[in-house]
Design a protein around this motif. Structure first.
Motif, mmCIF file in Angstrom:
data_model
loop_
_atom_site.group_PDB
_atom_site.id
_atom_site.type_symbol
_atom_site.label_atom_id
_atom_site.label_comp_id
_atom_site.label_asym_id
_atom_site.label_seq_id
_atom_site.Cartn_x
_atom_site.Cartn_y
_atom_site.Cartn_z
ATOM 1 N N ALA B 26 3.580 -1.291 1.278
ATOM 2 C CA ALA B 26 4.133 -2.647 1.403
ATOM 3 C C ALA B 26 5.647 -2.597 1.618
ATOM 4 O O ALA B 26 6.193 -3.356 2.417
ATOM 5 C CB ALA B 26 3.794 -3.459 0.146
ATOM 6 N N TRP B 27 6.320 -1.687 0.917
ATOM 7 C CA TRP B 27 7.760 -1.560 1.047
ATOM 8 C C TRP B 27 8.140 -1.131 2.470
ATOM 9 O O TRP B 27 9.077 -1.660 3.064
ATOM 10 C CB TRP B 27 8.305 -0.555 0.025
ATOM 11 C CG TRP B 27 9.762 -0.293 0.213
ATOM 12 C CD1 TRP B 27 10.355 0.841 0.674
ATOM 13 C CD2 TRP B 27 10.833 -1.225 -0.028
ATOM 14 N NE1 TRP B 27 11.712 0.685 0.744
ATOM 15 C CE2 TRP B 27 12.042 -0.580 0.316
ATOM 16 C CE3 TRP B 27 10.884 -2.547 -0.496
ATOM 17 C CZ2 TRP B 27 13.272 -1.197 0.209
ATOM 18 C CZ3 TRP B 27 12.126 -3.171 -0.605
ATOM 19 C CH2 TRP B 27 13.294 -2.494 -0.257
ATOM 20 N N ARG B 28 7.368 -0.167 3.024
ATOM 21 C CA ARG B 28 7.653 0.346 4.368
ATOM 22 C C ARG B 28 7.404 -0.715 5.436
ATOM 23 O O ARG B 28 8.201 -0.865 6.351
ATOM 24 C CB ARG B 28 6.759 1.560 4.667
ATOM 25 C CG ARG B 28 7.433 2.896 4.526
ATOM 26 C CD ARG B 28 6.654 4.005 5.219
ATOM 27 N NE ARG B 28 5.216 3.872 5.087
ATOM 28 C CZ ARG B 28 4.482 4.427 4.126
ATOM 29 N NH1 ARG B 28 5.064 5.173 3.207
ATOM 30 N NH2 ARG B 28 3.183 4.261 4.082
ATOM 31 N N THR B 29 6.269 -1.428 5.315
ATOM 32 C CA THR B 29 5.882 -2.370 6.372
ATOM 33 C C THR B 29 6.456 -3.769 6.154
ATOM 34 O O THR B 29 6.478 -4.562 7.087
ATOM 35 C CB THR B 29 4.345 -2.504 6.437
ATOM 36 O OG1 THR B 29 3.880 -2.993 5.171
ATOM 37 C CG2 THR B 29 3.677 -1.165 6.740
ATOM 38 N N ILE B 75 5.698 -5.154 -9.190
ATOM 39 C CA ILE B 75 6.374 -4.894 -7.911
ATOM 40 C C ILE B 75 5.535 -5.483 -6.770
ATOM 41 O O ILE B 75 6.057 -6.145 -5.871
ATOM 42 C CB ILE B 75 6.606 -3.380 -7.706
ATOM 43 C CG1 ILE B 75 7.572 -2.849 -8.768
ATOM 44 C CG2 ILE B 75 7.147 -3.101 -6.299
ATOM 45 C CD1 ILE B 75 7.760 -1.335 -8.725
ATOM 46 N N MET B 76 4.187 -5.286 -6.825
ATOM 47 C CA MET B 76 3.312 -5.854 -5.786
ATOM 48 C C MET B 76 3.403 -7.377 -5.788
ATOM 49 O O MET B 76 3.437 -8.012 -4.725
ATOM 50 C CB MET B 76 1.859 -5.411 -6.011
ATOM 51 C CG MET B 76 1.580 -3.983 -5.566
ATOM 52 S SD MET B 76 -0.194 -3.620 -5.449
ATOM 53 C CE MET B 76 -0.624 -3.468 -7.176
ATOM 54 N N LEU B 77 3.433 -7.978 -6.988
ATOM 55 C CA LEU B 77 3.544 -9.442 -7.075
ATOM 56 C C LEU B 77 4.863 -9.913 -6.463
ATOM 57 O O LEU B 77 4.901 -10.890 -5.699
ATOM 58 C CB LEU B 77 3.445 -9.885 -8.538
ATOM 59 C CG LEU B 77 3.503 -11.398 -8.771
ATOM 60 C CD1 LEU B 77 2.313 -12.094 -8.135
ATOM 61 C CD2 LEU B 77 3.559 -11.728 -10.264
ATOM 62 N N PHE B 78 5.940 -9.189 -6.776
ATOM 63 C CA PHE B 78 7.259 -9.527 -6.237
ATOM 64 C C PHE B 78 7.239 -9.447 -4.705
ATOM 65 O O PHE B 78 7.718 -10.366 -4.023
ATOM 66 C CB PHE B 78 8.313 -8.582 -6.823
ATOM 67 C CG PHE B 78 9.690 -8.792 -6.267
ATOM 68 C CD1 PHE B 78 10.455 -9.890 -6.641
ATOM 69 C CD2 PHE B 78 10.220 -7.896 -5.348
ATOM 70 C CE1 PHE B 78 11.720 -10.088 -6.096
ATOM 71 C CE2 PHE B 78 11.479 -8.081 -4.814
ATOM 72 C CZ PHE B 78 12.243 -9.186 -5.189
ATOM 73 N N PHE B 79 6.675 -8.379 -4.158
ATOM 74 C CA PHE B 79 6.550 -8.227 -2.700
ATOM 75 C C PHE B 79 5.737 -9.380 -2.114
ATOM 76 O O PHE B 79 6.096 -9.974 -1.105
ATOM 77 C CB PHE B 79 5.871 -6.905 -2.348
ATOM 78 C CG PHE B 79 6.744 -5.688 -2.532
ATOM 79 C CD1 PHE B 79 8.101 -5.809 -2.790
ATOM 80 C CD2 PHE B 79 6.194 -4.410 -2.430
ATOM 81 C CE1 PHE B 79 8.904 -4.680 -2.949
ATOM 82 C CE2 PHE B 79 6.990 -3.286 -2.586
ATOM 83 C CZ PHE B 79 8.347 -3.421 -2.848
#
Lengths: 85, 85
Positions: B26-29, B75-79
């Motif tokens: 998720a961070w990369r894309t 972190i996933m929720l934040f993204f």
């Protein structure tokens, strides 16, 4: 049964259904490009390990939860391998 | 320590890292449209329950694993809440 074991049962139910919304979301959208295949593969490894552990230990709620998660993981893997995007 | 407990440790390590590839993906894309927010929310509920359970029981490996998963879930929720797509 101690009170904390009821908390454990809540954990077992929540664990079992965690990936259900993801499977439904992927099925509805037919889109899984943002899903990491490594997450799905490690999940399968992780759940297989716990399924084995709980079977040897004979912890039935844990066996059932892990069996459900394993089925959902394989559905996610199937979607990841078959959906085009 | 019984041999089956070593299997448990493998499960603990695999569980801890399960969502790491998803967070990195998720961070990369910068794209999380295919991630179900309900999966993330139920995951947070599930892991919070197990963190509480393992803290009361005093099972340190389970506490550590769930603490790691909880951080990754947030972190996933934040993204999910900040990335546009």
């Amino acid at each position: 049964m101690e009170w904390i074991e009821y908390v454990g049962y809540v954990g077992v139910v929540l664990s079992s259904i965690t990936f259900l919304p993801q499977v439904l979301h992927a099925w509805r959208t037919k889109s899984v490009g943002d899903l990491s295949i490594w997450m799905v593969l490690i999940l399968i490894g992780n759940v297989t390990t716990w399924l084995f552990y709980s079977s040897v230990k004979g912890v039935l709620p844990m066996i059932i939860a892990n069996a459900i998660i394993l089925v959902l993981s394989f559905i996610m893997l199937f979607f990841k391998l078959t959906f085009k995007k």
